[in-house]
Design a protein around this motif. Structure first.
Motif, mmCIF file in Angstrom:
data_model
loop_
_atom_site.group_PDB
_atom_site.id
_atom_site.type_symbol
_atom_site.label_atom_id
_atom_site.label_comp_id
_atom_site.label_asym_id
_atom_site.label_seq_id
_atom_site.Cartn_x
_atom_site.Cartn_y
_atom_site.Cartn_z
ATOM 1 N N HIS A 19 0.840 -1.193 0.000
ATOM 2 C CA HIS A 19 0.000 0.000 0.000
ATOM 3 C C HIS A 19 0.886 1.258 0.000
ATOM 4 O O HIS A 19 1.816 1.371 0.798
ATOM 5 N N LYS A 60 1.076 2.978 3.424
ATOM 6 C CA LYS A 60 1.242 2.059 4.533
ATOM 7 C C LYS A 60 1.917 2.731 5.732
ATOM 8 O O LYS A 60 1.524 2.521 6.884
ATOM 9 N N GLU A 61 2.920 3.561 5.462
ATOM 10 C CA GLU A 61 3.645 4.234 6.538
ATOM 11 C C GLU A 61 2.719 5.114 7.373
ATOM 12 O O GLU A 61 2.821 5.167 8.604
ATOM 13 N N TYR A 62 1.794 5.801 6.707
ATOM 14 C CA TYR A 62 0.883 6.703 7.417
ATOM 15 C C TYR A 62 -0.269 5.938 8.075
ATOM 16 O O TYR A 62 -0.786 6.355 9.112
ATOM 17 N N LEU A 63 -0.674 4.816 7.458
ATOM 18 C CA LEU A 63 -1.740 4.010 8.037
ATOM 19 C C LEU A 63 -1.310 3.357 9.343
ATOM 20 O O LEU A 63 -2.143 3.062 10.210
ATOM 21 N N GLU A 64 -0.017 3.122 9.483
ATOM 22 C CA GLU A 64 0.500 2.458 10.674
ATOM 23 C C GLU A 64 0.886 3.448 11.777
ATOM 24 O O GLU A 64 1.328 3.031 12.848
ATOM 25 N N LEU A 65 0.742 4.747 11.511
ATOM 26 C CA LEU A 65 1.045 5.731 12.546
ATOM 27 C C LEU A 65 0.056 5.618 13.698
ATOM 28 O O LEU A 65 -1.140 5.450 13.491
ATOM 29 N N ASP A 66 0.569 5.720 14.906
ATOM 30 C CA ASP A 66 -0.284 5.656 16.094
ATOM 31 C C ASP A 66 -0.827 7.052 16.391
ATOM 32 O O ASP A 66 -0.096 7.945 16.815
#
Length: 222
Positions: A92, A95-101
């Motif tokens: 994706h 992906k890097e931004y979707l996995e941000l907490d």
């Protein structure tokens, strides 16, 4: 560079490079440590504020959200097609931004609430002190500031002031950082003059001045 942190420098008056102090993420934007990032944030924020001054907030929010959504969908489709043609498996694109907490911990919320409450209490206590004339000179200075604000309000509307404040936020700190020594010299001169004038007024109008502790105890003994 140790720890992956960026170091920034500039030419001083002698033509030599001078290292700039490290700033947090927000301060780095305001002080233009990364010109590209600061330019994007400043431009986007200014365009948004100008749009809000001409259109309703709901319309601006809806159009900007549609523009952002269109951009992310188009980019997602482009990356999917590129991966299919090149037969790669990059995954994706966001992906890097979707996995941000993005969750706020209870401790962080309590810290923010504590800071907010402290500022509100301090602001309320200061207003009470000024309006109830605990110190006559401070209340007079507060009245002068309010009087100046009446003219500012007549010249500019609220949204114009917000735009000017936003532009100042991205310009004045950098100007001060580049000319700190000369600006501090003038500010110290103005501050000393104001202190001198205030002291003269306090002597001429002793109303509201607090007696020194020693004098108060002497009066009490009498």
């Amino acid at each position: 560079m140790a720890g992956g942190s960026k170091r920034y420098s500039r030419n001083n008056s002698n033509g030599n490079f001078q290292s700039l102090p490290e700033r947090g993420p927000v301060e780095s934007l305001i002080y233009w440590r990364d010109v590209k990032k600061s330019g994007i944030v400043f431009g986007a924020g200014l365009i948004t504020l100008v749009a809000i001054s001409s259109f309703s907030v709901i319309s601006v929010f809806a159009y900007l959200s549609l523009l952002a959504l269109f951009g992310t969908i188009a980019f997602r489709i482009y990356k999917s097609v590129t991966q299919a043609v090149q037969k790669t498996s990059d995954g994706h694109p966001f992906k890097e931004y979707l996995e941000l907490d993005l969750t706020l911990s209870q401790e962080k919320v309590q810290n923010i609430a504590g800071v907010a409450v402290a500022h509100i209490n301090g602001f309320t206590a200061e207003l009470r002190r000024l309006f109830l004339v605990e110190d006559l000179i401070d209340s007079i200075k507060f009245g002068v500031i309010l009087w100046v604000f009446t003219y500012i309000g007549a010249w500019f509307n609220g949204m114009t002031l917000v735009i000017l404040a936003f532009v100042s936020l991205f310009t004045l700190p950098k100007v001060y950082e580049n000319n700190k020594q000369s600006i501090d010299t003038y500010l110290d001169l103005v501050r000393s003059k104001l202190t001198e004038i205030t002291d003269k007024i306090r002597v001429a109008i002793p109303i509201g001045n607090k007696k020194p502790v020693a004098a108060a105890e002497t009066d009490k003994d009498k």
